[in-house]
Design a protein around this motif. Structure first.
Motif, PDB file in Angstrom:
ATOM      1  N   ALA A   1      17.662  -6.255  35.791  1.00  0.00           N
ATOM      2  CA  ALA A   1      18.626  -7.304  36.132  1.00  0.00           C
ATOM      3  C   ALA A   1      17.968  -8.451  36.907  1.00  0.00           C
ATOM      4  O   ALA A   1      18.238  -9.628  36.659  1.00  0.00           O
ATOM      5  CB  ALA A   1      19.750  -6.693  36.962  1.00  0.00           C
ATOM      6  N   ARG A   2      17.075  -8.086  37.834  1.00  0.00           N
ATOM      7  CA  ARG A   2      16.440  -9.115  38.664  1.00  0.00           C
ATOM      8  C   ARG A   2      15.510 -10.009  37.853  1.00  0.00           C
ATOM      9  O   ARG A   2      15.104 -11.074  38.298  1.00  0.00           O
ATOM     10  CB  ARG A   2      15.660  -8.461  39.801  1.00  0.00           C
ATOM     11  CG  ARG A   2      16.564  -7.835  40.838  1.00  0.00           C
ATOM     12  CD  ARG A   2      15.834  -6.760  41.662  1.00  0.00           C
ATOM     13  NE  ARG A   2      16.787  -6.007  42.474  1.00  0.00           N
ATOM     14  CZ  ARG A   2      17.591  -5.064  41.982  1.00  0.00           C
ATOM     15  NH1 ARG A   2      17.560  -4.741  40.700  1.00  0.00           N
ATOM     16  NH2 ARG A   2      18.441  -4.440  42.768  1.00  0.00           N
TER      17      ARG A   2
ATOM     18  N   CYS B   1      16.270   7.450  38.709  1.00  0.00           N
ATOM     19  CA  CYS B   1      15.967   6.035  38.906  1.00  0.00           C
ATOM     20  C   CYS B   1      14.465   5.841  38.807  1.00  0.00           C
ATOM     21  O   CYS B   1      13.985   4.992  38.062  1.00  0.00           O
ATOM     22  CB  CYS B   1      16.478   5.597  40.286  1.00  0.00           C
ATOM     23  SG  CYS B   1      16.166   3.862  40.620  1.00  0.00           S
TER      24      CYS B   1
ATOM     25  N   LYS C   1      18.639  -6.013  30.606  1.00  0.00           N
ATOM     26  CA  LYS C   1      19.801  -5.800  31.463  1.00  0.00           C
ATOM     27  C   LYS C   1      20.370  -7.136  31.931  1.00  0.00           C
ATOM     28  O   LYS C   1      19.624  -8.082  32.187  1.00  0.00           O
ATOM     29  CB  LYS C   1      19.410  -4.916  32.659  1.00  0.00           C
ATOM     30  CG  LYS C   1      18.940  -3.528  32.201  1.00  0.00           C
ATOM     31  CD  LYS C   1      18.697  -2.582  33.356  1.00  0.00           C
ATOM     32  CE  LYS C   1      19.946  -1.803  33.688  1.00  0.00           C
ATOM     33  NZ  LYS C   1      19.658  -0.766  34.737  1.00  0.00           N
TER      34      LYS C   1
ATOM     35  N   GLU D   1      21.801   7.438  35.564  1.00  0.00           N
ATOM     36  CA  GLU D   1      20.826   8.036  36.483  1.00  0.00           C
ATOM     37  C   GLU D   1      21.249   9.467  36.826  1.00  0.00           C
ATOM     38  O   GLU D   1      22.378   9.709  37.271  1.00  0.00           O
ATOM     39  CB  GLU D   1      20.682   7.173  37.747  1.00  0.00           C
ATOM     40  CG  GLU D   1      19.914   5.885  37.428  1.00  0.00           C
ATOM     41  CD  GLU D   1      19.588   5.014  38.620  1.00  0.00           C
ATOM     42  OE1 GLU D   1      18.679   4.172  38.487  1.00  0.00           O
ATOM     43  OE2 GLU D   1      20.251   5.147  39.673  1.00  0.00           O
TER      44      GLU D   1
ATOM     45  N   GLN E   1      12.016  -1.782  29.433  1.00  0.00           N
ATOM     46  CA  GLN E   1      13.212  -2.232  30.143  1.00  0.00           C
ATOM     47  C   GLN E   1      12.903  -3.503  30.920  1.00  0.00           C
ATOM     48  O   GLN E   1      11.885  -3.586  31.603  1.00  0.00           O
ATOM     49  CB  GLN E   1      13.665  -1.116  31.090  1.00  0.00           C
ATOM     50  CG  GLN E   1      14.880  -1.450  31.926  1.00  0.00           C
ATOM     51  CD  GLN E   1      15.385  -0.227  32.694  1.00  0.00           C
ATOM     52  OE1 GLN E   1      15.303   0.905  32.195  1.00  0.00           O
ATOM     53  NE2 GLN E   1      15.887  -0.438  33.891  1.00  0.00           N
TER      54      GLN E   1
ATOM     55  N   ARG F   1      25.268  -3.907  33.301  1.00  0.00           N
ATOM     56  CA  ARG F   1      24.971  -3.053  34.455  1.00  0.00           C
ATOM     57  C   ARG F   1      25.710  -3.506  35.716  1.00  0.00           C
ATOM     58  O   ARG F   1      25.366  -3.119  36.818  1.00  0.00           O
ATOM     59  CB  ARG F   1      23.462  -2.961  34.691  1.00  0.00           C
ATOM     60  CG  ARG F   1      22.738  -4.264  34.743  1.00  0.00           C
ATOM     61  CD  ARG F   1      22.889  -5.044  36.026  1.00  0.00           C
ATOM     62  NE  ARG F   1      22.140  -4.451  37.120  1.00  0.00           N
ATOM     63  CZ  ARG F   1      22.433  -4.635  38.399  1.00  0.00           C
ATOM     64  NH1 ARG F   1      23.460  -5.409  38.753  1.00  0.00           N
ATOM     65  NH2 ARG F   1      21.711  -4.079  39.351  1.00  0.00           N
TER      66      ARG F   1
ATOM     67  N   HIS G   1      24.199   1.810  38.049  1.00  0.00           N
ATOM     68  CA  HIS G   1      24.055   0.579  38.826  1.00  0.00           C
ATOM     69  C   HIS G   1      25.365  -0.205  38.825  1.00  0.00           C
ATOM     70  O   HIS G   1      25.638  -0.973  39.740  1.00  0.00           O
ATOM     71  CB  HIS G   1      22.901  -0.272  38.292  1.00  0.00           C
ATOM     72  CG  HIS G   1      21.574   0.422  38.441  1.00  0.00           C
ATOM     73  ND1 HIS G   1      21.097   1.291  37.507  1.00  0.00           N
ATOM     74  CD2 HIS G   1      20.663   0.420  39.446  1.00  0.00           C
ATOM     75  CE1 HIS G   1      19.944   1.794  37.915  1.00  0.00           C
ATOM     76  NE2 HIS G   1      19.653   1.290  39.093  1.00  0.00           N
TER      77      HIS G   1
ATOM     78  N   ASP H   1      25.476   0.685  31.803  1.00  0.00           N
ATOM     79  CA  ASP H   1      24.837   1.413  32.895  1.00  0.00           C
ATOM     80  C   ASP H   1      25.879   1.615  34.001  1.00  0.00           C
ATOM     81  O   ASP H   1      26.053   0.755  34.871  1.00  0.00           O
ATOM     82  CB  ASP H   1      23.639   0.601  33.414  1.00  0.00           C
ATOM     83  CG  ASP H   1      22.969   1.240  34.627  1.00  0.00           C
ATOM     84  OD1 ASP H   1      23.553   2.167  35.228  1.00  0.00           O
ATOM     85  OD2 ASP H   1      21.868   0.791  34.997  1.00  0.00           O
TER      86      ASP H   1
ATOM     87  N   GLU I   1      10.621   0.433  33.003  1.00  0.00           N
ATOM     88  CA  GLU I   1      10.689  -1.012  33.254  1.00  0.00           C
ATOM     89  C   GLU I   1       9.320  -1.675  33.410  1.00  0.00           C
ATOM     90  O   GLU I   1       8.411  -1.113  34.032  1.00  0.00           O
ATOM     91  CB  GLU I   1      11.529  -1.240  34.528  1.00  0.00           C
ATOM     92  CG  GLU I   1      11.711  -2.704  34.875  1.00  0.00           C
ATOM     93  CD  GLU I   1      12.779  -2.969  35.928  1.00  0.00           C
ATOM     94  OE1 GLU I   1      13.507  -2.028  36.323  1.00  0.00           O
ATOM     95  OE2 GLU I   1      12.883  -4.133  36.364  1.00  0.00           O
TER      96      GLU I   1
ATOM     97  N   ARG J   1      14.991   8.055  30.897  1.00  0.00           N
ATOM     98  CA  ARG J   1      14.713   6.883  31.724  1.00  0.00           C
ATOM     99  C   ARG J   1      13.972   7.313  32.979  1.00  0.00           C
ATOM    100  O   ARG J   1      14.063   8.477  33.400  1.00  0.00           O
ATOM    101  CB  ARG J   1      15.975   6.103  32.082  1.00  0.00           C
ATOM    102  CG  ARG J   1      17.002   6.846  32.937  1.00  0.00           C
ATOM    103  CD  ARG J   1      17.752   5.898  33.881  1.00  0.00           C
ATOM    104  NE  ARG J   1      16.873   5.387  34.917  1.00  0.00           N
ATOM    105  CZ  ARG J   1      16.941   4.180  35.444  1.00  0.00           C
ATOM    106  NH1 ARG J   1      17.882   3.347  35.060  1.00  0.00           N
ATOM    107  NH2 ARG J   1      16.084   3.792  36.389  1.00  0.00           N
TER     108      ARG J   1
ATOM    109  N   PRO K   1      11.472  -2.478  40.939  1.00  0.00           N
ATOM    110  CA  PRO K   1      11.769  -3.752  41.599  1.00  0.00           C
ATOM    111  C   PRO K   1      12.732  -3.501  42.750  1.00  0.00           C
ATOM    112  O   PRO K   1      13.937  -3.532  42.575  1.00  0.00           O
ATOM    113  CB  PRO K   1      12.448  -4.548  40.473  1.00  0.00           C
ATOM    114  CG  PRO K   1      13.126  -3.496  39.643  1.00  0.00           C
ATOM    115  CD  PRO K   1      12.384  -2.200  39.823  1.00  0.00           C
TER     116      PRO K   1
HETATM  117  C1  PEP Z   1      17.131   0.583  37.198  1.00  0.00           C
HETATM  118  O1  PEP Z   1      17.505   0.758  36.024  1.00  0.00           O
HETATM  119  O2  PEP Z   1      16.666   1.487  37.922  1.00  0.00           O
HETATM  120  C2  PEP Z   1      17.322  -0.747  37.800  1.00  0.00           C
HETATM  121  C3  PEP Z   1      16.528  -1.198  38.771  1.00  0.00           C
HETATM  122  O3  PEP Z   1      18.374  -1.397  37.282  1.00  0.00           O
HETATM  123  P1  PEP Z   1      18.832  -2.945  37.437  1.00  0.00           P
HETATM  124  O4  PEP Z   1      17.676  -3.762  36.942  1.00  0.00           O
HETATM  125  O5  PEP Z   1      20.032  -3.007  36.542  1.00  0.00           O
HETATM  126  O6  PEP Z   1      19.147  -3.147  38.879  1.00  0.00           O
END
Ligand code: PEP
Ligand code: MN
Length: 349
Positions: free
Chosen positions: A186-187, A103, A208, A299, A183, A238, A273, A270, A165, A127, A133
């Motif tokens: 999601a957020r 992660c 994502k 992961e 990357q 994801r 997650h 993914d 990311e 990755r 985040p």
């Molecule tokens: C991640 O890939 O570690 C991650 C934070 O994924 P997501 O944005 O899908 O929660």
């Protein structure tokens, strides 16, 4: 709106269409296809005189793009988009790509060790978050620039491509200096300033799906990237929020064939997650490939019990090795194969 050319239209016919669109005050984007070229008209405000374009030599037809997302849609571009990374990994073609890693980047020993192991197992993209985040401000936020440098070292040593990311618009250029794929998490799926910046950076982007986003919202978020001129976009399912508590999210595998029919962009899954539970990652990874995913992002941590983030959903390296063997068989059953493994350090074998 799309101006579809005859298959025997010459370059001068295409140039004339492009010039005419510009004269009309819109942006023109030629889209070469296997059968014929099309020219996309960007910014249609409903006042475009289609007749003027229909009358030009070499034009077969002028068709409206009915979807709210334009450049992302299959109406706009029929052929699949294939995103190719500097180490040769192609995402969106017949091959299935394996992205794997922890992660978060935690230390040199952690990332270099796991990178070698993943490369040997058959992954071609590493990755690892450098800027994380996190749901809580008190959780590990990532190593930042040092993490990016460690990822670049891992790439040098193993030949793996690197994905990491970017969490804010100001950080995009820095991440792009070190990563092969940026990357968007999601957020941040609907962080429009971030999307616009990533659309201008000139590197592939993995977008994502937001945890409560519809498929249309995902495709419209991707449209921001393409609207800025970046068509090197990979989508990622994801998992979305659900009412059930047995898994962290509900991995929506339906999204894979749905996106494939609506868009030319590649989509990967993914399962980490998407489930949040180690024991559920392998079955859902297998299912995602069976459903047509162009790749997986998984992961994997050398010691998940000590991971600084997402340990509970991280596979042990040997589990990943086992998964790769299974994915290979599933890919073959549906007429695909895995992206060939990298062998010698720093080059493709
Ligand atoms: C991640 O890939 O570690 C991650 C934070 O994924 P997501 O944005 O899908 O929660
Ligand atoms: Mn994670």
């Amino acid at each position: 709106m799309l101006v579809v050319m005859n298959h025997n239209a010459g370059n001068e016919d295409i140039d004339r269409v492009v010039e005419t669109i510009r004269e009309m005050g819109y942006e023109a984007r030629p889209i070469p296809g296997r059968q014929r070229t099309s020219v996309g008209l960007i910014g249609n405000d409903g006042r475009v005189d289609a007749g003027r374009l229909e009358g030009l030599p070499g034009v077969r037809e002028v068709i409206p793009v009915t979807k709210p997302y334009k450049q992302v849609s299959r109406e706009w571009k029929e052929d699949d988009t294939v995103v190719t990374l500097p180490n040769g990994t192609a995402i969106g073609g017949p091959e299935v790509a394996l992205f794997a890693g922890p992660c978060a980047v935690e230390s040199e020993e952690q990332i270099l060790g796991i990178a070698r192991r993943l490369r040997d197992a058959g992954a071609t993209v590493l990755r690892g978050g450098a800027f994380k985040p996190r749901t809580s401000p008190y959780s590990f936020q990532g190593l930042g620039l040092e993490g990016l440098k460690l990822l670049a070292r891992a790439r040098e040593e193993t030949g793996l491509a690197v994905i990491t990311e970017a969490i804010d618009p100001e950080g995009v250029d820095l991440v792009a200096e070190y990563a092969d794929v940026i990357q968007i998490g999601a957020r941040n799926m609907q962080n429009y300033p971030l999307l616009r910046r990533a659309g201008r950076v000139g590197k592939p982007v993995l977008l994502k799906r937001g945890m409560s986003a519809t498929i249309n919202e995902l495709l419209l978020a991707a449209e921001y990237l393409l609207a800025e001129g970046n068509d090197q976009v990979i989508l990622c399912e994801r998992g979305v929020r659900s009412f059930d508590t047995h898994t962290r999210n509900l991995l929506d595998l339906t999204a894979i064939p749905v996106v494939k029919s609506l868009s030319h962009l590649p989509i990967i899954a993914d399962p980490s997650h998407g489930t949040g539970v180690r024991a559920k990652v392998i079955p859902m990874a297998r299912a995602a490939v069976a459903a047509g995913a162009d790749g997986l992002i998984v992961e994997v941590h050398p010691d998940p019990t000590r991971a600084l983030s997402d340990g509970a959903q991280s596979l042990y390296p040997e589990q990943f090795e086992e998964l790769v063997g299974q994915i290979e068989v599933i890919a073959r059953a549906i007429g695909r194969s895995l992206v060939p493994a990298l062998h010698a350090a720093g080059s493709r074998g």
